[in-house]
Design an enzyme around this catalytic site. Structure first.
Site, mmCIF file in Angstrom:
data_model
loop_
_atom_site.group_PDB
_atom_site.id
_atom_site.type_symbol
_atom_site.label_atom_id
_atom_site.label_comp_id
_atom_site.label_asym_id
_atom_site.label_seq_id
_atom_site.Cartn_x
_atom_site.Cartn_y
_atom_site.Cartn_z
ATOM 1 N N ASP A 31 33.619 43.032 59.474
ATOM 2 C CA ASP A 31 34.594 43.912 58.222
ATOM 3 C C ASP A 31 34.825 43.254 57.004
ATOM 4 O O ASP A 31 35.511 43.579 56.229
ATOM 5 C CB ASP A 31 35.604 44.767 59.002
ATOM 6 C CG ASP A 31 35.352 45.943 59.852
ATOM 7 O OD1 ASP A 31 34.431 46.737 59.289
ATOM 8 O OD2 ASP A 31 35.988 46.202 60.838
ATOM 9 N N ASP A 47 28.180 51.735 59.899
ATOM 10 C CA ASP A 47 29.360 51.371 58.924
ATOM 11 C C ASP A 47 28.907 49.844 58.330
ATOM 12 O O ASP A 47 29.198 49.501 57.412
ATOM 13 C CB ASP A 47 30.465 51.023 59.579
ATOM 14 C CG ASP A 47 30.934 51.916 60.630
ATOM 15 O OD1 ASP A 47 30.108 52.827 61.333
ATOM 16 O OD2 ASP A 47 32.185 52.445 60.911
#
Ligand code: GLY
Length: 400
Positions: free
Chosen positions: A115, A176
């Site tokens: 992330d 993602d």
């Protein structure tokens, strides 16, 4: 630039929504929404300024929920402040954008998850874009170096999580992850070292090959075999079922391939984005206001909760796609994004100033089956909503 007038005609043709004399112009809507966003973001910043290191996450049991910089969403509020500063460059917005960006600085050394791209590129990346003199480059380059430590030449992907779901997954990659690649393409341009962009493209190529079904919906999780390299399992983590279409995952895929088409100029990425857009825009389970249910296969549709974050991500991506795609579908993308922004800017979704714990949008869903963040505000819904407003505003200004 694609003309908004053309997209408006496409909007009539596709959805037969009557434009009445009373309908707010997009210009007025954007100005109104950005005014609300600025008021809410400044109130949020005032609340959090004395809370060292804290960043907004969501609302839990009626109160603001915050995180430290290591939660995957830490970059969204600073990024939202940068967009609002770009819209209205006041010293106060600059001061808050800088303050909250600095709270994310330590993420540059994070190597235990993927992330880093979300966290750094939304915060430091937007700061760098608007104020290159801030010298945020080093943080971003360090972050890109951290991110590529998670690349494996065997799987030819960047590993998303170390979490293995009780040993079921050898090497999980989630859809993602496409969103983290922009940090890498930027890093190659900045440093002149092609390694970053090459890894980003190899990851995207594997994602096209293994994450998508024949209808261009995507799996949430693909776990790769660490010895053979190919996938050994396809599943979900946040969706309703392994075979279902988790709404935000579809939006990440659309945004990710649109962004990669812009970054690389590659026709196959543009085509992938077009196919995902077609899947989403013509989905029979898409509600009339075009704000998706949290999963397109949720069993309780039409009573299923919505995910406004998926609509905001989708709208922002479709605006960009409308500018990259030269086909007849381009006007449809823009018309669809307009419809989504109209819905999100209505009282159904956009909070009254002073409510919603100072977040902008209501009705997003983080992880439904874990009963976590269900029908709540989320910092990334707000970020992509403001980004979409700014992208649409830029198109309107280009027409003047
Ligand atoms: N990237 C995590 C999520 O979309 O919930």
């Amino acid at each position: 630039m694609k003309k908004l007038t053309g997209s408006l005609l496409a909007f009539f043709a596709l959805y037969a929504v009557p434009l009445t004399a009373q309908q707010e112009s997009m210009n007025d809507l954007i100005n109104r929404a950005l005014e609300v966003a600025t008021a809410q973001a400044l109130s949020m910043a005032e609340v959090l300024e004395p809370q060292a290191g804290r960043l907004p996450k969501s609302v839990k049991e009626g109160a603001l929920e915050t995180s430290n910089c290591y939660w995957w969403c830490s970059g969204f509020f600073p990024g939202e402040l940068w967009y609002l500063y770009e819209n209205n460059p006041t010293p106060q917005l600059k001061q808050y954008a800088t303050l909250f960006t600095e709270r994310v600085r330590d993420v540059q050394y994070v190597t235990d998850n993927h992330d880093v791209g979300f966290m750094l590129f939304c915060s430091f990346g937007n700061g760098n874009r608007l104020l290159p003199q801030c010298n945020y480059d080093t943080v971003l380059i360090n972050g890109a170096r951290s991110l590529i430590t998670r690349y494996s030449p065997v799987t030819q992907t960047i590993r998303s999580w170390d979490f293995t779901n009780n040993g079921k997954w050898q090497y999980p990659v989630i859809i993602d992850n496409m969103m983290n690649l922009e940090l890498l393409t930027w890093a190659s341009r900045k440093t002149g070292d092609s390694i970053f962009s090459s890894i980003a493209q190899t990851h995207a190529d594997q994602t096209i090959q293994h994450h998508f079904r024949d209808d261009f919906s995507s799996y949430h999780v693909v776990s790769y075999d660490t010895v053979q390299g190919g996938p050994h399992l396809k599943a979900t983590h946040q969706g309703f079922a392994d075979q279902s279409a988790w709404a935000r995952g579809q939006a990440w895929g659309l945004y990710g391939f649109t962004m990669m088409a812009r970054e690389t100029g590659r026709a196959d990425y543009l085509d992938q984005a077009r196919q995902i857009a077609a899947y989403l825009m013509h989905h029979l389970a898409m509600p009339a206001d075009k704000v998706p249910y949290w999963d397109f296969n949720a069993p309780d549709i039409p009573d299923a909760v919505r995910d406004a974050s998926a609509a905001a991500i989708m709208a922002s991506a479709l605006i960009e796609l409308s500018q990259l795609d030269q086909s007849a579908a381009s006007d449809d993308y823009l018309a669809y994004a307009e419809a989504q922004l109209r819905a999100l800017s209505s009282p159904d979704y956009l909070a009254e100033p002073g409510t919603n714990a100072n977040f902008l949008l209501k009705h997003s869903t983080g992880h439904y089956l874990a009963n976590s963040e269900v029908d709540v505000p989320l910092s990334y819904a707000d970020y992509y909503y403001v980004e979409a407003l700014m992208r649409m505003k830029a198109l309107l200004q280009a027409e003047e």
